[in-house]
Design an enzyme around this catalytic site. Sequence first.
Site, PDB file in Angstrom:
ATOM      1  N   ARG A  49       0.815  -1.227   0.000  1.00 16.84           N
ATOM      2  CA  ARG A  49       0.000   0.000   0.000  1.00 16.84           C
ATOM      3  C   ARG A  49       0.845   1.273   0.000  1.00 16.84           C
ATOM      4  O   ARG A  49       0.347   2.354  -0.272  1.00 16.84           O
ATOM      5  CB  ARG A  49      -0.913  -0.012   1.224  1.00 16.84           C
ATOM      6  CG  ARG A  49      -2.206  -0.760   0.947  1.00 16.84           C
ATOM      7  CD  ARG A  49      -3.123  -0.678   2.112  1.00 16.84           C
ATOM      8  NE  ARG A  49      -2.475  -1.175   3.320  1.00 16.84           N
ATOM      9  CZ  ARG A  49      -3.062  -1.283   4.492  1.00 16.84           C
ATOM     10  NH1 ARG A  49      -4.318  -0.892   4.635  1.00 16.84           N
ATOM     11  NH2 ARG A  49      -2.432  -1.750   5.536  1.00 16.84           N
ATOM     12  N   LYS A 146       0.650 -21.270   5.026  1.00 16.55           N
ATOM     13  CA  LYS A 146      -0.198 -21.442   6.196  1.00 16.55           C
ATOM     14  C   LYS A 146      -0.316 -20.159   7.011  1.00 16.55           C
ATOM     15  O   LYS A 146       0.578 -19.321   6.894  1.00 16.55           O
ATOM     16  CB  LYS A 146       0.332 -22.567   7.055  1.00 16.55           C
ATOM     17  CG  LYS A 146       1.520 -22.166   7.901  1.00 16.55           C
ATOM     18  CD  LYS A 146       1.900 -23.252   8.844  1.00 16.55           C
ATOM     19  CE  LYS A 146       3.003 -22.760   9.681  1.00 16.55           C
ATOM     20  NZ  LYS A 146       2.845 -22.515  11.022  1.00 16.55           N
ATOM     21  N   HIS A 176       7.109 -25.293   4.685  1.00 16.90           N
ATOM     22  CA  HIS A 176       8.555 -25.095   4.455  1.00 16.90           C
ATOM     23  C   HIS A 176       9.378 -26.329   4.825  1.00 16.90           C
ATOM     24  O   HIS A 176      10.495 -26.490   4.360  1.00 16.90           O
ATOM     25  CB  HIS A 176       9.061 -23.815   5.129  1.00 16.90           C
ATOM     26  CG  HIS A 176       9.294 -23.921   6.603  1.00 16.90           C
ATOM     27  ND1 HIS A 176       8.293 -23.776   7.522  1.00 16.90           N
ATOM     28  CD2 HIS A 176      10.418 -24.162   7.326  1.00 16.90           C
ATOM     29  CE1 HIS A 176       8.791 -23.912   8.737  1.00 16.90           C
ATOM     30  NE2 HIS A 176      10.080 -24.149   8.655  1.00 16.90           N
ATOM     31  N   LYS A 180      13.228 -28.713   3.149  1.00 18.75           N
ATOM     32  CA  LYS A 180      14.464 -28.985   3.901  1.00 18.75           C
ATOM     33  C   LYS A 180      15.199 -30.173   3.286  1.00 18.75           C
ATOM     34  O   LYS A 180      14.580 -31.194   2.967  1.00 18.75           O
ATOM     35  CB  LYS A 180      14.135 -29.283   5.374  1.00 18.75           C
ATOM     36  CG  LYS A 180      13.657 -28.059   6.146  1.00 18.75           C
ATOM     37  CD  LYS A 180      13.447 -28.393   7.608  1.00 18.75           C
ATOM     38  CE  LYS A 180      12.718 -27.274   8.344  1.00 18.75           C
ATOM     39  NZ  LYS A 180      13.589 -26.262   8.902  1.00 18.75           N
ATOM     40  N   GLU A 214      11.624 -26.946  20.005  1.00 14.92           N
ATOM     41  CA  GLU A 214      12.184 -25.597  19.820  1.00 14.92           C
ATOM     42  C   GLU A 214      12.538 -25.012  21.169  1.00 14.92           C
ATOM     43  O   GLU A 214      11.823 -25.234  22.156  1.00 14.92           O
ATOM     44  CB  GLU A 214      11.159 -24.696  19.139  1.00 14.92           C
ATOM     45  CG  GLU A 214      10.903 -25.065  17.710  1.00 14.92           C
ATOM     46  CD  GLU A 214       9.906 -24.106  17.090  1.00 14.92           C
ATOM     47  OE1 GLU A 214      10.353 -23.156  16.445  1.00 14.92           O
ATOM     48  OE2 GLU A 214       8.698 -24.300  17.293  1.00 14.92           O
ATOM     49  N   ASP A 233      -0.353 -25.155  14.586  1.00 15.32           N
ATOM     50  CA  ASP A 233       0.833 -24.480  14.034  1.00 15.32           C
ATOM     51  C   ASP A 233       1.882 -25.476  13.542  1.00 15.32           C
ATOM     52  O   ASP A 233       2.584 -25.207  12.570  1.00 15.32           O
ATOM     53  CB  ASP A 233       1.447 -23.587  15.129  1.00 15.32           C
ATOM     54  CG  ASP A 233       2.537 -22.665  14.598  1.00 15.32           C
ATOM     55  OD1 ASP A 233       2.337 -22.088  13.514  1.00 15.32           O
ATOM     56  OD2 ASP A 233       3.589 -22.536  15.254  1.00 15.32           O
ATOM     57  N   HIS A 238       3.758 -29.563   9.543  1.00 14.39           N
ATOM     58  CA  HIS A 238       5.123 -30.103   9.527  1.00 14.39           C
ATOM     59  C   HIS A 238       5.199 -31.556  10.029  1.00 14.39           C
ATOM     60  O   HIS A 238       5.794 -32.411   9.385  1.00 14.39           O
ATOM     61  CB  HIS A 238       6.063 -29.233  10.357  1.00 14.39           C
ATOM     62  CG  HIS A 238       5.967 -27.761  10.034  1.00 14.39           C
ATOM     63  ND1 HIS A 238       5.746 -27.304   8.760  1.00 14.39           N
ATOM     64  CD2 HIS A 238       6.049 -26.651  10.817  1.00 14.39           C
ATOM     65  CE1 HIS A 238       5.720 -25.979   8.774  1.00 14.39           C
ATOM     66  NE2 HIS A 238       5.891 -25.563  10.006  1.00 14.39           N
ATOM     67  N   LYS A 338       7.323 -25.636  22.341  1.00 19.51           N
ATOM     68  CA  LYS A 338       8.155 -24.433  22.437  1.00 19.51           C
ATOM     69  C   LYS A 338       8.764 -24.385  23.834  1.00 19.51           C
ATOM     70  O   LYS A 338       8.224 -24.944  24.775  1.00 19.51           O
ATOM     71  CB  LYS A 338       7.308 -23.179  22.207  1.00 19.51           C
ATOM     72  CG  LYS A 338       6.504 -23.234  20.911  1.00 19.51           C
ATOM     73  CD  LYS A 338       6.780 -22.029  20.047  1.00 19.51           C
ATOM     74  CE  LYS A 338       6.009 -22.045  18.755  1.00 19.51           C
ATOM     75  NZ  LYS A 338       6.586 -22.853  17.687  1.00 19.51           N
ATOM     76  N   LYS A 343      16.792 -26.807  20.479  1.00 16.36           N
ATOM     77  CA  LYS A 343      16.179 -26.941  19.160  1.00 16.36           C
ATOM     78  C   LYS A 343      16.654 -28.257  18.580  1.00 16.36           C
ATOM     79  O   LYS A 343      17.853 -28.518  18.508  1.00 16.36           O
ATOM     80  CB  LYS A 343      16.592 -25.790  18.245  1.00 16.36           C
ATOM     81  CG  LYS A 343      15.943 -25.894  16.870  1.00 16.36           C
ATOM     82  CD  LYS A 343      16.092 -24.605  16.088  1.00 16.36           C
ATOM     83  CE  LYS A 343      15.469 -24.712  14.706  1.00 16.36           C
ATOM     84  NZ  LYS A 343      14.029 -24.680  14.668  1.00 16.36           N
TER      85      LYS A 343
END
Length: 487
Positions: A49, A146, A176, A180, A214, A233, A238, A338, A343
Amino acid sequence: MVININETCDLVIFGAKGDLACRKLLPSLYKLEKANKLSNKMRIIGVGRANWDKNTYSDIVYKSLQQFMKIKIEEHVWKNLFSRLEFCNLDVNDTHSFHKLKPILCRSNHLIIYYFAMPPNTFSAICKGLGKVNLNLDSTRIIIEKPLGSSLKTSKKINYEISKYFLENQIFRIDHYLGKETILNLIAFRFSNSLFYYNWNNKFIDHIQITIAEKIGVEGRNKYFDNTGQIRDMVQNHLLQILTIITMSQPINLCSNNIQNEKVKILKALRPFDNINIHNKVVLGQYSENIINGKKIPSYLDDIRKKEHSNTETFVSMKVNIDNKRWYGVPFYLRTGKRLPKKCSKIVIFFKNVPVNIFNNHQNNLPKNKIIIYLQPNEGINIQILNKIPGLEPNYKLDKINLNFNYNRGFKQIELFDAYDRLLLESIRGNQALFVRKDEVELAWKWIDSIFNSFNICRNPPILYPSGTWGPVLSNIMIEKDGYTWN
Ligand code: BG6
């Protein structure tokens, strides 16, 4: 390996200065530019915009590359990237403003790829706007990402709105994880090695664990995450993608539809949850405050700046069954969360013990053979087998040994590309094998719906676990009841 791209395309990014564009797309385009993988005449057209001209937009791009790239920006690479950039001022909610895009795109007859780097509630408006000015030609493609819904019903709605303007072979839905390197290698590992090929079923495999852990929390995505939670999520996309790739039967070749057909068969065979089995099979958690190395780690509620309680899960572990001939009787344990200790994404495949243990007199309970596939970080494969401990003792004494392969050591000379680098390239090539088909998304949501329809979240809110631990203790109990432990 130099990849030649014959197809010259124009990439139009809706949401040019948004988070996705800045964090992922622009750094990927820079890396592809540097690796010489973009065709000479390809253009990158930011849409937003703001009333920017090319130079203002280019400044923004340069600054965001500085912010999000981990490497130094090289002048000659930037010069090439700069020459591709254009900007179009357009409000996606104003259908009439789409006419501004037409003269820019009509200057060339390139393949056009529209990247909808905006929330899904704008997808319908973007499609409508493009349709209004006939920019949804058969030769165009769209890339969407997503959250593609929050339930079967809402995902069907998104798919339906898009399908009014684009055919399935024009739609590239990103997960995504499919970009990988280590996920792609799962297909090679399974279907090119006869050592594993014949043993990949319930006759030989005892159980499989998949973990995506994570260390980070919600990282400022407070509203999005609180409305979404870890199941929607991470599991819907995934984890289910990993599960389907690790369990699907061999596709007849690597064409996208054949791979997706096999994945869909697995999604159809997932045993749904009901209000009887759910309580033994699903554990939800939410991180609470903790002190780690003298540093206070905030709770989820502090992170999202919410005073009252929230029933959103930041951790889930579940036992999943696949009711088909190959996998009947093999439990799959999935967990993701989380603020876990580190990780780490990995798949662990445990093989059954040999039927007769001739070492029984000396050692019973021999550990199972297992394959650990490290998806990230420290990508690699570790195979644990039993071996005689050398020595002159009269009895055999066995212990497990590790056969290790590590990407960094094994492929020292080869640069590993990120998921978005690959997915952008594959969308230009038109390879849908690394993207998610409509029925995959919808079947995944149908199964996820069975979780939320069976759980009374108010009566069974997520259990608090201290940040930096592996989720609620109940997650361990769930798997220990079956005689296993998390790897
Ligand atoms: C995203 C989720 O899809 O994947 C994030 O929305 C998550 O919550 C991220 O942090 C994890 O991706 P990766 O590639 O770091 O494992």
